[in-house]
Design an enzyme around this catalytic site. Structure first.
Site, PDB file in Angstrom:
ATOM      1  N   ASP A 189       0.791  -1.244   0.000  1.00  0.00           N
ATOM      2  CA  ASP A 189       0.000   0.000   0.000  1.00  0.00           C
ATOM      3  C   ASP A 189       0.820   1.290   0.000  1.00  0.00           C
ATOM      4  OD1 ASP A 189      -2.192  -1.637   0.119  1.00  0.00           O
ATOM      5  OD2 ASP A 189      -2.879  -0.985   2.090  1.00  0.00           O
ATOM      6  N   GLU A 236      -6.985  -3.485  -4.326  1.00  0.00           N
ATOM      7  CA  GLU A 236      -8.383  -3.273  -3.982  1.00  0.00           C
ATOM      8  C   GLU A 236      -8.884  -1.936  -4.512  1.00  0.00           C
ATOM      9  OE1 GLU A 236     -10.691  -4.382   0.012  1.00  0.00           O
ATOM     10  OE2 GLU A 236      -9.289  -2.725   0.266  1.00  0.00           O
ATOM     11  N   GLU A 250      -7.757   5.168  -4.806  1.00  0.00           N
ATOM     12  CA  GLU A 250      -6.605   5.614  -4.011  1.00  0.00           C
ATOM     13  C   GLU A 250      -5.322   5.528  -4.823  1.00  0.00           C
ATOM     14  OE1 GLU A 250      -7.286   5.100   0.691  1.00  0.00           O
ATOM     15  OE2 GLU A 250      -7.180   3.229  -0.425  1.00  0.00           O
TER      16      GLU A 250
END
Length: 725
Positions: free
Chosen positions: A440, A520, A524
């Site tokens: 991430d 996912e 973002e």
């Protein structure tokens, strides 16, 4: 501001303090020694090959490939299962090519199976030395898998060809180009073609085992989906790629990517293009007209849609331009300004550095980005008197993460793989949603960079002072040239998260998972590249702004192609596409309706994670009012479930505002809580800046960007905000 290149102030110093992680794996087990001197990829398409025992498969279109050890390479043309909840590819060792001597050496008493070594890699390929004598050139989108005997071999190599199926037909013929050709048919109904650059004497030792003694040269295997494709495979069998490089914004042309393969052998190069490639090849038709031919009838099945034959050793890809912008396209409607200003004054009045109590790099980043939005919205609605309060808040909250004074966490530099980690992530692989094991990064840093861009714009002196830290954060996931020491290349791997073949990011980091890489939240991911583009605007860095805008546009197109699900479009089977409007987690080998942090039934979470954070670039991510309506109507029933938080409802209503602004406004005014990266001000800004809805006739608008979150467990205690994996 002086001109900066991404990572320029970093030079030979990582800026953030060096630290030794106790949780990252040792890369020396699988990478050739010569590769260890440079930063290494942490989200590559071949990551499973260098983690744990290195024996988990990776999907390298159109094949799933596994290196189980013992000088062997498993090749699978994956079968596919589907249901309303998922679509997945299944691995089986359809064909195994191995170095017989290496396999025999690994079966002796007390001997460990010989493991492969990654001897080279680039954007479009990885080279595996499966033994000292046998090398595999695994090139993405190649309809053949190529193995060659190496110069390290003392002489010809004994080759084994095996299968989990029984061979029911074994026939050979002389290829008209001089290569030996074998047709291998199994009791599974599958047929593989095997081409060899020199005479290859295959003999059947057992029903599932073939042997070929004393071979030297190249072997190429290809699955034959349809008999009509055999002449094409014959024609292009002699020319094989060994490496491939992608150039982003070649020659300064924004929103473009060029591919070039290094090839050996004779003749033209045959590769395969996925649906997004085909779209971008068409947009760049002028550049491709001289040297690229699309073979529409030559197709392989893939979880990413049919992949189609393309002849040519270089491709030009072009996306529609989406320049980065600070403000909304249409501006806030005059009748909505007063309501936005009232919310803005309330939200800025509530800003207090001491109120940000989280030490999580993800949630802290969302908090500062949320505040930065207030300053930008204030500019758009003409309310400059609140901007100083936002500037002071950002200086007080962002600076400690950049100068190392933040208590409880902070950014550090890990030299083992070459990248940023967090203090909490040094000893805990689960801390900060795995940031310490390179999960991430674009999500977390994207939020920080949005705040940095706004603050540098508001306070150029602060921007100059903290430019090295800002550019180090950009370089962590957006370094382009690994050889350019002035561009972060000496310290960070090339485009850590962004995959230049799939044309979207992966989030998973150093985690070995059978289904491969995963991501996912496309929105973002878009936010990360959009925010980097804004950093470029704030610093007067046209190169960085262009690079960020290009990656944001490509990420957006990928979201439309694979995450946004339209019933009847044909990307996925009808049972899955009829039940879903967005993918939850997209894996290299699977499409899942569940999220990392929520079950499939929580549709509001699935929608929200593909929308947040709400930004001007979100307009480009959701340009189609008809699809926005489908998404909202699909998600609205879930809002009646007990326990649904208002923070998720806001994103559903934001999309509703694209086609029914007044109804959405009424619902937003009733919300009592907002996501910790969102605010009432931001929602009202979005809704009051929507114009008359205009559905795209093609179902696809122009590229842009967005944002979302990845997943971990449940909700943040302050606002119920989502977590990531």
């Amino acid at each position: 501001m002086p001109h900066h290149r991404p990572g320029a102030p970093v030079r030979g110093d990582p800026v953030f303090p060096r630290a030794t992680s106790t949780v990252v794996p040792d890369p020396s087990r699988f990478f050739a020694p010569a590769l260890l001197a440079a930063p290494l990829p942490t989200n590559a398409f071949f990551q499973n090959f260098v983690l744990r025992d290195g024996d988990m498969p990776e999907y390298i279109h159109p094949y799933s490939i596994r290196s189980p050890g013992g000088g062997a390479l498993d090749v699978c043309y994956p079968s596919r299962t589907h249901s309303p909840s998922s679509v997945a590819q299944t691995f089986a060792a359809d064909l195994t090519v191995s170095d017989a001597a290496a396999a025999a050496a690994g079966t002796g008493a007390g001997s460990a199976p010989q493991r492969h070594v990654v001897s080279a890699f680039d954007d479009l390929s990885v080279t595996l030395d499966v033994s000292r004598s046998l090398r595999a050139h695994l090139v993405r989108g190649c309809p053949y898998v190529t193995v060659v005997t190496t110069s390290a071999a003392a002489g010809p190599v004994d080759i084994s060809v095996a299968s989990v199926h029984a061979f029911v037909e074994l026939s050979s013929c002389q290829n008209r180009h001089g290569w030996t050709k074998w047709r291998l048919r199994m009791d599974s109904g599958q047929t593989f073609l095997l081409y060899a650059s020199a005479p290859l004497r295959l003999a059947q030792a057992t029903p599932s085992q073939l042997s070929a003694p004393a071979f030297a040269g190249a072997i190429r295997v290809a699955y034959l989906p349809d008999a009509s494709m055999e002449p094409v495979l014959d024609r292009y069998s002699r020319c094989f790629p060994t490496a491939g490089h992608a150039t982003v914004n070649p020659n300064g042309r924004p929103f473009c990517v060029d591919y070039a393969w290094h090839k050996e052998g004779h003749g033209e190069l045959l590769m395969l293009a996925h649906p997004l490639h085909l779209r971008l090849l068409a947009l760049a038709a002028d550049e491709n007209r001289a040297g690229v031919r699309v073979l529409d009838g030559f197709r392989y099945r893939s979880i990413d849609g049919d992949i189609v034959g393309v002849v040519g050793c270089s491709w030009a890809l072009r996306a529609d331009p989406v320049p980065p912008a600070w403000h909304s396209t249409r501006g806030v409607r005059a009748e909505g300004v007063a309501e936005v200003v009232a919310a803005l004054r309330a939200d800025t009045g509530a800003l207090a550095p001491d109120a940000v109590t989280t030490t999580s790099s993800y949630f802290y980043g969302k908090a500062v980005a949320r505040a930065a939005r207030l300053a930008v919205i204030a500019e758009e609605v003409g309310c400059p008197d609140v901007v100083p309060a936002v500037r002071e808040f950002l200086a007080a909250t962002v600076t400690p993460w950049l100068d190392g004074s933040f208590q409880g966490n902070g950014f550090l530099y890990d030299a083992t793989w070459g990248g940023l980690v967090t203090l909490q992530g040094l000893t805990d692989s689960g801390a900060d949603f795995g940031f310490g094991v390179y999960n991430d990064h674009h999500y977390h840093l994207g939020y920080f960079l949005y705040a940095v861009a706004v603050l540098a714009r508001l306070d150029p002196g602060w921007g100059r002072q903290y430019a090295p830290q800002a550019y180090a954060m950009v370089a962590d996931f957006m370094t382009v040239s690994c050889d350019d020491k002035s561009g972060g290349g000496g310290l960070f791997t090339r485009l850590r998260m962004f995959d230049l073949w799939t044309l979207h990011s992966w989030a998973g980091g150093l985690a070995a998972i059978p289904d491969g890489r995963n991501q996912e939240s496309t929105s973002e991911a878009v936010n990360a590249y959009y925010s980097a583009a804004l950093v470029g605007l704030a610093y007067g860095d046209a190169r960085l702004s262009s690079l960020g805008a290009t990656l944001a546009a490509l990420e957006t197109l990928a979201a439309w192609t694979w995450w946004h699900v339209r019933d009847g479009e044909g990307m996925y089977e009808e049972d899955f596409s009829g039940s879903n409007r967005v993918v939850g987690v997209l894996w290299a080998n699977k499409r899942d309706s569940a999220l990392w942090f929520a079950p499939a039934e929580w549709r509001e979470c699935r929608l929200g994670i593909q929308v947040l954070p709400l930004l001007p670039v979100s307009e480009a991510l959701f340009p189609d009012a008809a699809f926005a309506r489908d998404l909202v109507e699909w998600a609205l029933p879930a809002l009646a479930r007990d326990g649904v938080g208002d923070w998720w409802k806001g994103f559903v209503y934001a999309l509703q505002g694209i086609y029914d602004t007044e109804v959405a406004l009424a619902k937003v005014r009733e919300l009592t809580a907002h996501d910790n990266g969102n605010s009432l001000t931001n929602l009202l800004w979005w809704l009051h800046s929507r114009g008359p809805a205009a559905a795209s006739s093609s179902g696809r608008g122009t590229p842009g960007s967005g944002s979302a979150a990845a997943a971990g467990t449940a909700t943040d205690s302050d606002s119920g905000g989502q977590q990531h994996e």
